[in-house]
Design a protein around this motif. Structure first.
Motif, PDB file in Angstrom:
ATOM      1  N   LEU A 173       0.828  -1.203   0.000  1.00  0.00           N
ATOM      2  CA  LEU A 173       0.000   0.000   0.000  1.00  0.00           C
ATOM      3  C   LEU A 173       0.864   1.255   0.000  1.00  0.00           C
ATOM      4  CD1 LEU A 173      -2.767  -1.023   2.567  1.00  0.00           C
ATOM      5  CD2 LEU A 173      -2.788  -1.243   0.087  1.00  0.00           C
ATOM      6  N   ALA A 174       1.925   1.247   0.814  1.00  0.00           N
ATOM      7  CA  ALA A 174       2.817   2.407   0.856  1.00  0.00           C
ATOM      8  C   ALA A 174       3.516   2.606  -0.482  1.00  0.00           C
ATOM      9  CB  ALA A 174       3.848   2.235   1.976  1.00  0.00           C
ATOM     10  N   VAL A 175       3.957   1.513  -1.112  1.00  0.00           N
ATOM     11  CA  VAL A 175       4.616   1.607  -2.419  1.00  0.00           C
ATOM     12  C   VAL A 175       3.656   2.155  -3.468  1.00  0.00           C
ATOM     13  CG1 VAL A 175       5.661   0.262  -4.279  1.00  0.00           C
ATOM     14  CG2 VAL A 175       6.300  -0.187  -1.910  1.00  0.00           C
ATOM     15  N   ALA A 176       2.418   1.662  -3.471  1.00  0.00           N
ATOM     16  CA  ALA A 176       1.436   2.145  -4.444  1.00  0.00           C
ATOM     17  C   ALA A 176       1.179   3.638  -4.274  1.00  0.00           C
ATOM     18  CB  ALA A 176       0.131   1.359  -4.300  1.00  0.00           C
ATOM     19  N   MET A 177       1.077   4.093  -3.035  1.00  0.00           N
ATOM     20  CA  MET A 177       0.843   5.511  -2.797  1.00  0.00           C
ATOM     21  C   MET A 177       2.023   6.351  -3.272  1.00  0.00           C
ATOM     22  SD  MET A 177      -2.168   5.981  -1.451  1.00  0.00           S
ATOM     23  CE  MET A 177      -2.000   7.580  -0.697  1.00  0.00           C
ATOM     24  N   LEU A 178       3.246   5.908  -2.981  1.00  0.00           N
ATOM     25  CA  LEU A 178       4.426   6.682  -3.353  1.00  0.00           C
ATOM     26  C   LEU A 178       4.639   6.706  -4.868  1.00  0.00           C
ATOM     27  CD1 LEU A 178       6.921   5.533  -0.567  1.00  0.00           C
ATOM     28  CD2 LEU A 178       5.747   7.735  -0.735  1.00  0.00           C
TER      29      LEU A 178
END
Length: 280
Positions: free
Chosen positions: A258-263
């Motif tokens: 989720l963090a990777v997708a947001m970044l």
């Protein structure tokens, strides 16, 4: 240099407190993922104590015949495929509701708005009964098919298409000989990309965190997503205490995609994509 105004100082202080409030659980999760099961209860919760992150992760990924990587792949499949299909369906429906005139258009849009207000948990049992009739329970399709429908995505795409896609631009494409399919896939999708990225992220996070629908639809633990799998570990921690640490470490790993997708996708959140594309 200008002295900051008291109102600005209070605003920054409030935002800092809010950021700390939301980031504290993430910080605790990172710290807890590095501890042994004994240190998880016997040491200070907000600081490291004999960190062993890689050892913990290796135990998580190899436990019970590598079941956790299977759950992770299932979650990626459900969330990735579901979000892509939901985004395309929302873009097509939103564009049609915004730019085509047909009887019952507003009635359809009102039904979409009603779908936005309807909680997804209220639909889980009716979906189970329906899918059980056609033999799709305890299958990947039982989780994937409901995930490709996003009333909020349709609503957002219609609102964005009305303001971002000019009727003159569409008419110019038609005069040049472009068909409706080519206009949609080569022009509309490009112009609507900020809205589509937003729909994709919202749907990806929603499907990734979904728990109740897989709980109702699935009985085979090899088809579980991460959310449902971690709950089964937590419930079994009374019989196998090491599963408490595995649950914490698994939750830490589950937030990384989720963090990777947001970044990665946040740079596509831009406005004014069509500004100046058509001269009045």
């Amino acid at each position: 240099m200008r002295t900051p105004r008291p109102g600005r100082i209070l605003l920054v202080a409030f935002l800092a407190l809010a950021a700390g409030y939301f980031l504290l659980p993430v910080y605790w999760l990172i710290i807890a993922a590095t501890k042994s099961n004994e240190d998880l209860y016997g040491s200070f919760g907000l600081w490291f104590d004999n960190p062993r992150l890689w050892h913990n992760l290796s135990q998580i990924f190899t436990y019970n015949g590598h079941i956790y990587p299977r759950w992770a792949l299932n979650s990626l499949f459900y969330a990735g495929a579901g979000a892509v299909l939901a985004t395309l369906l929302s873009a097509a429906a939103g564009f049609a509701l915004a730019k085509y005139r047909f009887r019952g258009r507003e009635a359809v849009f009102k039904c979409v708005l009603a779908g936005v207000l309807l909680p997804s948990t209220a639909l889980a049992l009716p979906l189970y009964l329906l899918f059980n009739k056609i033999g799709l329970t305890n299958t990947y399709w039982g989780v994937l098919i409901p995930s490709i429908v996003s009333p909020f995505g349709v609503y957002l795409c219609r609102i964005y298409a009305e303001s971002a896609i000019s009727d003159n631009l569409l008419e110019a494409a038609r005069v040049d000989g472009a068909g409706e399919e080519r206009i949609f896939f080569t022009l509309v999708l490009r112009l609507m990309s900020p809205a589509l990225v937003t729909v994709f992220l919202f749907q990806f996070v929603h499907i990734w965190n979904n728990y109740f629908l897989p709980l109702v639809m699935l009985s085979d633990d090899r088809k579980y997503p991460i959310t449902l799998g971690l709950v089964t570990w937590k419930e079994a921690a009374d019989r196998a205490p090491e599963l408490t640490q595995y649950t914490v470490g698994g939750a830490f790993v589950s937030v990384i995609p989720l963090a990777v997708a947001m970044l990665v996708l946040q740079r596509y959140w831009r406005t004014g994509l069509t500004e100046g594309s058509v001269k009045e």
